[in-house]
Write an enzyme that holds these catalytic residues in place. Structure first.
Site, PDB file in Angstrom:
ATOM      1  N   CYS A  75      10.042 -17.364  23.757  1.00  0.00           N
ATOM      2  CA  CYS A  75      10.515 -15.984  23.584  1.00  0.00           C
ATOM      3  C   CYS A  75      10.206 -15.156  22.677  1.00  0.00           C
ATOM      4  O   CYS A  75      11.445 -14.858  21.951  1.00  0.00           O
ATOM      5  CB  CYS A  75      11.436 -15.297  24.747  1.00  0.00           C
ATOM      6  SG  CYS A  75      11.412 -13.636  25.432  1.00  0.00           S
ATOM      7  N   HIS A 161       0.205 -18.753  28.469  1.00  0.00           N
ATOM      8  CA  HIS A 161       0.248 -17.455  28.775  1.00  0.00           C
ATOM      9  C   HIS A 161      -1.886 -17.334  28.411  1.00  0.00           C
ATOM     10  O   HIS A 161      -2.166 -17.779  28.782  1.00  0.00           O
ATOM     11  CB  HIS A 161      -0.013 -16.268  27.552  1.00  0.00           C
ATOM     12  CG  HIS A 161       0.827 -15.984  27.333  1.00  0.00           C
ATOM     13  ND1 HIS A 161       1.916 -14.941  27.521  1.00  0.00           N
ATOM     14  CD2 HIS A 161       1.918 -16.824  26.173  1.00  0.00           C
ATOM     15  CE1 HIS A 161       2.994 -14.867  26.908  1.00  0.00           C
ATOM     16  NE2 HIS A 161       3.036 -15.714  25.755  1.00  0.00           N
ATOM     17  N   GLU A 210       5.909 -11.727  33.788  1.00  0.00           N
ATOM     18  CA  GLU A 210       6.376 -13.309  33.115  1.00  0.00           C
ATOM     19  C   GLU A 210       6.784 -14.331  33.657  1.00  0.00           C
ATOM     20  O   GLU A 210       7.081 -13.874  34.850  1.00  0.00           O
ATOM     21  CB  GLU A 210       7.847 -12.884  32.094  1.00  0.00           C
ATOM     22  CG  GLU A 210       7.168 -11.963  30.982  1.00  0.00           C
ATOM     23  CD  GLU A 210       8.792 -12.348  30.290  1.00  0.00           C
ATOM     24  OE1 GLU A 210       8.497 -13.360  29.272  1.00  0.00           O
ATOM     25  OE2 GLU A 210       8.757 -11.079  29.690  1.00  0.00           O
ATOM     26  N   CYS A 219       6.734  -7.650  26.149  1.00  0.00           N
ATOM     27  CA  CYS A 219       7.223  -9.618  25.936  1.00  0.00           C
ATOM     28  C   CYS A 219       5.901 -10.008  24.709  1.00  0.00           C
ATOM     29  O   CYS A 219       5.202  -9.218  24.395  1.00  0.00           O
ATOM     30  CB  CYS A 219       6.169 -10.461  27.078  1.00  0.00           C
ATOM     31  SG  CYS A 219       5.600 -11.762  27.098  1.00  0.00           S
ATOM     32  N   GLY A 222       3.544 -13.523  24.678  1.00  0.00           N
ATOM     33  CA  GLY A 222       2.438 -12.165  25.590  1.00  0.00           C
ATOM     34  C   GLY A 222       1.621 -11.006  24.704  1.00  0.00           C
ATOM     35  O   GLY A 222       0.226 -11.100  24.620  1.00  0.00           O
TER      36      GLY A 222
END
Length: 277
Positions: A75, A161, A210, A219, A222
């Site tokens: 993260c 992703h 997410e 994110c 992301g």
């Protein structure tokens, strides 16, 4: 017992930080779900724990749990909050901090202006690394989702992703398509779904659904995944400013053999204590 914690946020992506270096606790899945409840608990997108490292070359072990109690690999916004937390709590005096995660090692750097720069490692596009069911690595993969034929990019930033380019990110069906992409059977560990609008070659707008959380205000991984795919597609060039609903991140990726860097804010919201049964 009373569990001490700190609430932090990075561009509105909010975290419950727990120091498991100076206090002891064992968190079960149902306890994490209860703590995540925004009406009856603390409320957060992810719960992050600071633990002693298993690798003597690392400073800490960094673990990440979604609001549904599932543990995930990485993260980016959380990594920035992690760095500020361990530094502000005086668990370390270093401004360059090496941490081990389920997705691999990370290097976190606290800059003089208080922002945190994170070495996010190299994007990994091979389907087996994501993981994603495909016969070969392609810039775009066809995916049938919810009655629509989509073309997506896939990449691992230590976590999986999928990226979809859209003309207008505000009008994108993030909740509907994001949920369907997240649980698509071609992603055996589920996936984070990004929706990217290209503004210029060095600026994008992004929304992310997410895995295990739903759409969040920001994110970090992301943002890295979007820039990695955008550069791979020939649409972007480093550095790229990524505008998310919660604010902006700067992503740098100098060439395909280099690691990616993400820079952005991390702020403390409050300290608290909560009973843990």
């Amino acid at each position: 017992m009373l569990l001490q914690f700190t609430k932090m946020q990075g561009l509105g992506n909010d975290f419950m930080m727990i120091d498991l270096v100076t206090q002891r606790a064992r968190l079960e899945t149902e306890q994490i779900r209860q703590l995540a409840d925004r009406h009856f608990g603390v409320g957060f997108d992810q719960l992050l724990t600071v633990e002693p490292p298993r690798d003597p070359e690392m400073d800490f072990r960094y673990r990440i749990y979604n609001a549904d109690g599932s543990e995930v690999e990485n993260c980016g916004n959380g990594a920035r909050c992690f760095a500020r937390f361990v530094y502000d709590q005086r668990l370390t005096h270093k401004r360059e901090i090496r941490v081990e995660t389920q997705g691999g090692p990370l290097t976190l750097m606290i800059e003089e202006d208080g922002r945190v720069r994170v070495d996010m490692g190299k994007p990994r596009f091979e389907p087996v690394e994501v993981p994603f069911s495909a016969e070969q690595d392609l810039p775009l993969h066809a995916l049938d989702v919810d009655g629509e034929h989509l073309e997506i990019g896939v990449v691992s930033m230590g976590n999986p992703h999928a990226l979809l380019r859209v003309d207008d990110v505000d009008a994108a069906p993030v909740a509907r398509l994001g949920s369907a992409i997240e649980r698509h059977p071609r992603f055996p560990r589920r996936v984070n779904a990004g929706f990217m609008q290209v503004v210029t070659r060095q600026e994008i707008r992004l929304r992310v659904f997410e895995r295990g959380v739903g759409e969040t205000l920001a994110c970090g991984t992301g943002a890295c995944a979007a820039v990695a795919n955008g550069i791979r597609w020939g649409l972007l060039e480093s550095p790229v400013e990524v505008e998310l609903p919660g604010g902006r991140l700067t992503i740098e990726w100098s060439d395909k053999d280099a690691t990616m860097f993400m820079t952005g804010p991390a702020l403390k919201v409050f300290d608290g204590r909560v009973p843990l049964s």
